[in-house]
Design a protein around this motif. Structure first.
Motif, PDB file in Angstrom:
ATOM      1  N   TYR A  70    -109.774  46.131  47.465  1.00 15.76           N
ATOM      2  CA  TYR A  70    -110.994  46.878  47.789  1.00 15.76           C
ATOM      3  C   TYR A  70    -111.744  47.287  46.528  1.00 15.76           C
ATOM      4  O   TYR A  70    -111.386  48.272  45.878  1.00 15.76           O
ATOM      5  N   GLY A  72    -115.376  47.088  46.729  1.00 17.26           N
ATOM      6  CA  GLY A  72    -116.686  47.544  47.210  1.00 17.26           C
ATOM      7  C   GLY A  72    -116.715  49.040  47.469  1.00 17.26           C
ATOM      8  O   GLY A  72    -117.683  49.730  47.129  1.00 17.26           O
ATOM      9  N   ALA A  73    -115.632  49.547  48.058  1.00 19.39           N
ATOM     10  CA  ALA A  73    -115.616  50.953  48.489  1.00 19.39           C
ATOM     11  C   ALA A  73    -115.881  51.926  47.325  1.00 19.39           C
ATOM     12  O   ALA A  73    -116.767  52.781  47.426  1.00 19.39           O
ATOM     13  N   GLY A 138    -111.098  52.747  48.794  1.00 21.66           N
ATOM     14  CA  GLY A 138    -110.492  51.531  48.234  1.00 21.66           C
ATOM     15  C   GLY A 138    -109.232  51.779  47.428  1.00 21.66           C
ATOM     16  O   GLY A 138    -108.777  50.905  46.700  1.00 21.66           O
ATOM     17  N   ARG A 141    -102.718  51.561  49.551  1.00 17.84           N
ATOM     18  CA  ARG A 141    -101.589  52.413  49.961  1.00 17.84           C
ATOM     19  C   ARG A 141    -100.309  52.054  49.227  1.00 17.84           C
ATOM     20  O   ARG A 141     -99.203  52.369  49.679  1.00 17.84           O
ATOM     21  N   ALA A 167    -110.915  57.921  53.214  1.00 21.00           N
ATOM     22  CA  ALA A 167    -110.200  56.644  53.350  1.00 21.00           C
ATOM     23  C   ALA A 167    -108.701  56.782  53.050  1.00 21.00           C
ATOM     24  O   ALA A 167    -108.017  57.584  53.676  1.00 21.00           O
ATOM     25  N   ASP A 168    -108.177  55.982  52.084  1.00 26.43           N
ATOM     26  CA  ASP A 168    -106.726  56.015  51.823  1.00 26.43           C
ATOM     27  C   ASP A 168    -106.275  57.354  51.258  1.00 26.43           C
ATOM     28  O   ASP A 168    -105.080  57.673  51.300  1.00 26.43           O
ATOM     29  N   ASN A 191    -112.677  59.285  59.580  1.00 22.99           N
ATOM     30  CA  ASN A 191    -113.337  58.648  60.723  1.00 22.99           C
ATOM     31  C   ASN A 191    -112.466  58.943  61.952  1.00 22.99           C
ATOM     32  O   ASN A 191    -111.450  59.643  61.853  1.00 22.99           O
ATOM     33  N   VAL A 193    -110.296  57.321  63.652  1.00 25.07           N
ATOM     34  CA  VAL A 193    -108.879  56.947  63.586  1.00 25.07           C
ATOM     35  C   VAL A 193    -108.128  57.845  62.603  1.00 25.07           C
ATOM     36  O   VAL A 193    -107.042  58.353  62.910  1.00 25.07           O
ATOM     37  N   ARG A 197    -104.960  60.536  63.360  1.00 28.83           N
ATOM     38  CA  ARG A 197    -103.659  60.511  62.662  1.00 28.83           C
ATOM     39  C   ARG A 197    -103.350  61.877  62.042  1.00 28.83           C
ATOM     40  O   ARG A 197    -102.253  62.404  62.182  1.00 28.83           O
ATOM     41  N   ASP A 260    -118.173  55.227  52.665  1.00 30.85           N
ATOM     42  CA  ASP A 260    -118.070  55.340  51.207  1.00 30.85           C
ATOM     43  C   ASP A 260    -119.364  55.898  50.617  1.00 30.85           C
ATOM     44  O   ASP A 260    -119.335  56.734  49.711  1.00 30.85           O
TER      45      ASP A 260
END
Ligand SMILES: NC(=O)C1=CN([C@@H]2O[C@H](COP(=O)(O)OP(=O)(O)OC[C@H]3O[C@@H](n4cnc5c(N)ncnc54)[C@H](OP(=O)(O)O)[C@@H]3O)[C@@H](O)[C@H]2O)[C@@H](O)CC1
Ligand SMILES: Nc1ncnc2c1ncn2[C@@H]1O[C@H](COP(=O)(O)OP(=O)(O)OP(=O)(O)O)[C@@H](O)[C@H]1O
Length: 531
Positions: A70, A72-73, A138, A141, A167-168, A191, A193, A197, A260
């Motif tokens: 990643y 781009g992020a 980006g 993990r 994100a991550d 987001n 999802v 979590r 992002d």
């Protein structure tokens, strides 16, 4: 059920039709684009542009993220923070991602340190100079990277730097919630999802579908009043006490990277908001909502506006790069979609900025309901122009002109609140002749669409004709030149060859004949004489 508020908001073009009750029963402030109290709040944190400021004064933002997969992020986040108005944007990424990210933009300062065995010490040199951090876009993990990121978060907290986690980075927080718990200078931007979590981890059950607003508030409380922005059709923001919902128009296009852009912009806004606390430049609403909710709201507003503008221009072809820039391929795809009738109906998008007089006196009512606010002429492109628009609209750009001649120009942007009563509608219609207003919007939008489509068709047709004519002329001219040059060359070369060959041949033949004839004559004459 659709409320009058929703219908009016839809008619004036700043909102999709959203059934009431959609966000649950909690009492909160729901805004489309503009609630003048909130406008003033955002305006109050934006630093003025002056000739006496130094590079870095408007923000040095660090984006921690970027891996082999990643690239781009972190780029989107970093460029977004910079384009919004930060002075410097640093990216701290894995070694493999660094040159790729650098190649996207010369503006970014890129440090390939995240997968270094001692990444914590590597960032030590930089962290104290940064004003805000965006961690996660980006990031990936990978175990080593996640453990390095944990060390860095600890250092950030010790330095008291505001942080946006996306994100991550949210994966990290879900695995180790204690790392961010109680750090109220943090904003988490999950987001749908990611939210689910984290919610399950913290509350041990799935978030209830009927109460999205309360879910966000509850999660924030559970994390020690860390601000949460649940992104989606509506961006729901809460610091555990206050709630704001940003549901500006945006677009139906859901390409990767929009989150992002949002987190990058939030990085800049969160610094500005904390600077406002230091300099005490904030207003009353800011006192209610605080720096993190204010920054989050401002970034959501900007991202939606940017999305709306890019979509207006590129429709189905819109990508996150289009939101930050503008590209020809995209507009060609847009044209093809429009031409094939596969673009979103233009009439769904007729809502635009409109200017008209005498609307300056609508103020927020006690329950926070708001009428209109200012805007200036802010046309043009995507992220850049959205920033320009937001700045102009807030009165924080240098070129803002609220008065043209002796007229003031204003924009109806928001008429929505949870309840808008019929008498308000009456007042509105009375005030500015609502039907004229609608006619004005439709006429001006249609004119705009027709003009822009015609211009596009004419341009593309002309370019086609000119290209094909030019190619024809060039081809025929070239053929002519080549033919005549070739014929000339061939003729002269042939004549040269023939002449030289003939001369060679004749010389040798003549010499042969002369030699043999002479020898013959001489021999016979000699024989005769001798005899
Ligand atoms: N150009 C680049 O470099 C970009 C890089 N990026 C980077 O990618 C990394 C991973 O990010 P992520 O969001 O894909 O991962 P994660 O949260 O595990 O999602 C896993 C699965 O959950 C779902 N799903 C996700 N979002 C949803 C939604 N809103 N609503 C509904 N469902 C949703 C979806 O499942 P599916 O629908 O495929 O079953 C998805 O596959 C992270 O570092 C990020 O920064 C991006 O920023 C984009 C641009
Ligand atoms: N259903 C929707 N309707 C309108 N706007 C949306 C919708 N979903 C997302 N957005 C817009 O996109 C922004 C980013 O949200 P999104 O859910 O795409 O984040 P993300 O998945 O983290 O993005 P990324 O692709 O960068 O990882 C939101 O703040 C909002 O402006």
């Amino acid at each position: 059920m659709f409320t009058v508020a929703n219908v009016i908001a839809f008619l004036v073009g700043r909102r999709r039709l959203v059934p009431s009750g959609h966000l649950g029963s909690s009492r909160f402030v729901q805004t489309t684009l503009i609630n003048s109290g909130l406008v003033e709040m955002v305006k109050s944190i934006i630093p003025p542009l002056t000739y006496t400021s130094h590079k870095g004064d408007a923000g040095r933002i660090g984006v921690i993220g970027g891996s082999q997969d990643y690239t781009g992020a972190p780029y989107f986040a970093a460029i977004s923070s910079l384009k919004l108005g930060a002075d410097l944007s640093h990216v701290f990424c894995a070694k493999d991602a660094a040159s790729v990210i650098k190649s996207y933009s010369p503006e970014l300062i890129v440090h390939p340190v995240l997968d270094h065995p001692d990444a914590g010490s590597e960032v030590d040199e930089w962290l104290p100079r940064l004003h805000a951090i965006v961690l996660g876009p980006g990031l990936g993990r990978n175990d080593k990277i996640i453990s390095n990121a944990k060390v860095i978060i600890d250092k950030i907290k010790k330095l008291g730097i505001p942080i946006v986690i996306d994100a991550d980075g949210l994966y990290l927080v879900t695995e180790y919630p204690e790392i961010i718990k109680d750090y109220t200078k943090a904003i988490l931007t999950p987001n749908v999802v990611e939210f689910s979590r984290l919610y399950q981890k913290m509350l041990g059950r799935k978030p209830s579908e009927d109460e999205p607003v309360n879910n966000v508030k509850r999660l924030s409380q559970q994390l020690g009043y860390v601000t949460i922005v649940q992104k989606g059709e509506n961006d729901i923001i809460s610091n555990g006490t206050q709630v704001l919902v940003c549901c500006g128009e945006g677009s139906p296009r859901r390409c990767g990277g929009q989150g992002d852009l949002l987190s990058g912009a939030m990085g800049t806004f969160i610094y500005w908001a904390h600077m406002a606390v230091e300099k005490k430049t904030y207003n009353q609403s800011f006192e209610i909502y605080g720096p993190t909710v204010c920054a989050a709201y401002a970034a959501c507003l900007l991202t939606r506006e940017c999305n709306r503008r890019a979509f207006h221009k590129h429709q189905r072809s819109t990508t996150t790069s289009d939101m930050a820039n503008s590209h020809d391929l995209g507009s060609s795809v847009k044209f093809i979609h429009a031409w094939l009738g596969t673009s979103v109906s233009v009439l769904e998008n007729w809502q635009q900025e409109i200017s008209f007089d005498n609307m300056s006196d609508i103020h927020p009512t006690e329950d926070g309901r708001t009428g209109c606010s200012l805007a200036n002429e802010a046309k043009s492109h995507d992220l850049g122009s959205s920033v320009k628009f937001i700045h102009a609209w807030l009165g924080t750009s240098m070129s803002m002109s609220l008065k043209i001649g002796n007229k003031r120009f204003h924009l109806i942007t928001c008429l929505t609140y949870t309840q808008l009563k019929m008498e308000d509608l009456g007042v509105l219609l009375q005030m500015s002749s609502g039907l004229d207003l609608l006619a004005h919007i439709v006429t001006s939008e249609l004119a705009h669409i027709v003009t822009s489509e015609l211009a596009h068709i004419v341009t593309s047709e002309l370019s086609h004709i000119v290209t094909s004519e030019l190619s024809h002329i060039v081809t025929s001219e070239l053929a002519h030149i080549v033919t005549s040059e070739l014929s000339h060359i061939v003729t002269s070369e042939l004549s040269h060859i023939v002449t030289s060959e003939l001369s060679h041949f004749l010389t040798s033949e003549l010499s042969h004949i002369v030699t043999s004839e002479l020898s013959h004559i001489v021999t016979s004459e000699l024989s005769h004489i001798v005899t």
